[in-house]
Enzyme design. Structure first.
Site, PDB file in Angstrom:
ATOM      1  N   HIS A  16      39.710  31.469  37.375  1.00 20.82           N
ATOM      2  CA  HIS A  16      40.502  32.340  38.264  1.00 20.82           C
ATOM      3  C   HIS A  16      40.928  33.635  37.599  1.00 20.82           C
ATOM      4  O   HIS A  16      42.105  34.044  37.665  1.00 20.82           O
ATOM      5  CB  HIS A  16      41.699  31.578  38.840  1.00 20.82           C
ATOM      6  CG  HIS A  16      41.304  30.662  39.952  1.00 20.82           C
ATOM      7  ND1 HIS A  16      40.662  29.471  39.736  1.00 20.82           N
ATOM      8  CD2 HIS A  16      41.424  30.785  41.293  1.00 20.82           C
ATOM      9  CE1 HIS A  16      40.411  28.888  40.889  1.00 20.82           C
ATOM     10  NE2 HIS A  16      40.845  29.668  41.854  1.00 20.82           N
ATOM     11  N   GLU A  76      25.177  30.366  37.952  1.00 20.39           N
ATOM     12  CA  GLU A  76      25.957  31.298  38.773  1.00 20.39           C
ATOM     13  C   GLU A  76      25.996  30.809  40.211  1.00 20.39           C
ATOM     14  O   GLU A  76      26.949  31.067  40.937  1.00 20.39           O
ATOM     15  CB  GLU A  76      25.293  32.679  38.783  1.00 20.39           C
ATOM     16  CG  GLU A  76      25.680  33.556  37.630  1.00 20.39           C
ATOM     17  CD  GLU A  76      25.272  34.985  37.906  1.00 20.39           C
ATOM     18  OE1 GLU A  76      25.821  35.865  37.262  1.00 20.39           O
ATOM     19  OE2 GLU A  76      24.408  35.235  38.767  1.00 20.39           O
ATOM     20  N   HIS A  88      32.544  40.434  42.731  1.00 20.27           N
ATOM     21  CA  HIS A  88      32.268  39.222  43.506  1.00 20.27           C
ATOM     22  C   HIS A  88      32.564  37.999  42.640  1.00 20.27           C
ATOM     23  O   HIS A  88      32.732  38.125  41.429  1.00 20.27           O
ATOM     24  CB  HIS A  88      30.803  39.199  43.986  1.00 20.27           C
ATOM     25  CG  HIS A  88      29.814  39.150  42.874  1.00 20.27           C
ATOM     26  ND1 HIS A  88      29.454  40.250  42.137  1.00 20.27           N
ATOM     27  CD2 HIS A  88      29.119  38.116  42.344  1.00 20.27           C
ATOM     28  CE1 HIS A  88      28.573  39.904  41.221  1.00 20.27           C
ATOM     29  NE2 HIS A  88      28.354  38.606  41.313  1.00 20.27           N
ATOM     30  N   CYS A 140      25.089  43.095  42.912  1.00 23.65           N
ATOM     31  CA  CYS A 140      25.892  42.511  41.835  1.00 23.65           C
ATOM     32  C   CYS A 140      26.743  43.549  41.095  1.00 23.65           C
ATOM     33  O   CYS A 140      27.541  43.188  40.232  1.00 23.65           O
ATOM     34  CB  CYS A 140      25.014  41.758  40.837  1.00 23.65           C
ATOM     35  SG  CYS A 140      24.343  40.243  41.538  1.00 23.65           S
ATOM     36  N   HIS A 164      32.009  33.719  41.556  1.00 24.05           N
ATOM     37  CA  HIS A 164      31.098  32.579  41.452  1.00 24.05           C
ATOM     38  C   HIS A 164      31.901  31.341  41.102  1.00 24.05           C
ATOM     39  O   HIS A 164      32.959  31.435  40.483  1.00 24.05           O
ATOM     40  CB  HIS A 164      30.087  32.753  40.312  1.00 24.05           C
ATOM     41  CG  HIS A 164      29.106  33.835  40.503  1.00 24.05           C
ATOM     42  ND1 HIS A 164      28.053  33.743  41.368  1.00 24.05           N
ATOM     43  CD2 HIS A 164      29.009  35.057  39.920  1.00 24.05           C
ATOM     44  CE1 HIS A 164      27.335  34.846  41.308  1.00 24.05           C
ATOM     45  NE2 HIS A 164      27.893  35.668  40.441  1.00 24.05           N
ATOM     46  N   HIS A 174      33.421  38.667  38.696  1.00 27.24           N
ATOM     47  CA  HIS A 174      32.841  39.603  37.745  1.00 27.24           C
ATOM     48  C   HIS A 174      32.066  40.655  38.525  1.00 27.24           C
ATOM     49  O   HIS A 174      32.002  40.623  39.752  1.00 27.24           O
ATOM     50  CB  HIS A 174      31.949  38.878  36.721  1.00 27.24           C
ATOM     51  CG  HIS A 174      30.581  38.536  37.206  1.00 27.24           C
ATOM     52  ND1 HIS A 174      29.481  38.456  36.389  1.00 27.24           N
ATOM     53  CD2 HIS A 174      30.112  38.251  38.461  1.00 27.24           C
ATOM     54  CE1 HIS A 174      28.410  38.139  37.107  1.00 27.24           C
ATOM     55  NE2 HIS A 174      28.765  38.007  38.360  1.00 27.24           N
TER      56      HIS A 174
END
Ligand SMILES: [Zn+2]
Length: 140
Positions: free
Chosen positions: A71, A129, A27, A23, A29, A14
């Site tokens: 994914h 996260e 990237h 952010c 998580h 996201h």
């Protein structure tokens, strides 16, 4: 009050549009979801006697939510160019558009509402996260 807690996790990408910090970049998580389901009294009869709810039912519905988001690139509506979406789709990358900023806080509320729609008496949902940082949405 009795509470049962179950969890599931998924790996997804996201970014936070309009955020002044790292952010804002794409990237990933390992998102960990912890759901709490409650009851004031336990079932008195039958298969669920002595239980809040069937763990298997809660776990299945939470797993389905996690699998749906696994994914994928999760992005907020109107934060990617149409040409970007088209290019990523053309590569067969799974994309999931949401109508909220994809923060842990918003996911916690969203997952809570999804579980409630499945009929669960949700008390709270936590979304991690990272192993150290989580957001909690209280549903009651
Ligand atoms: Zn993030």
């Amino acid at each position: 009050m009795y509470i049962i807690r179950t969890e599931a996790s998924f790996d997804s990408a996201h970014f936070l549009a309009g955020y002044d910090g790292k952010c804002r970049n794409l990237h990933g998580h390992r998102w960990r979801i912890v759901a709490e389901v409650y009851a004031e009294t336990l079932h008195r009869d039958g298969q669920l006697r002595g239980m809040v709810a069937d763990f298997g039912d809660v776990k299945r519905d939470l797993r389905n939510i996690a699998d749906h988001y696994d994914h994928a690139l999760i992005y907020e509506r109107e934060t990617l160019k149409e040409s970007t979406i088209a290019a990523l789709s053309d590569e067969d990358f799974p994309l999931i558009e949401v109508d909220f900023r994809p923060t842990a806080e918003n996911f916690a509320e969203h997952f809570c509402l999804m579980l409630k729609k499945k009929g669960h008496n949700v008390k709270a949902v936590e979304v991690y996260e990272t192993p150290d940082n989580c957001a909690v949405y209280s549903c009651v």
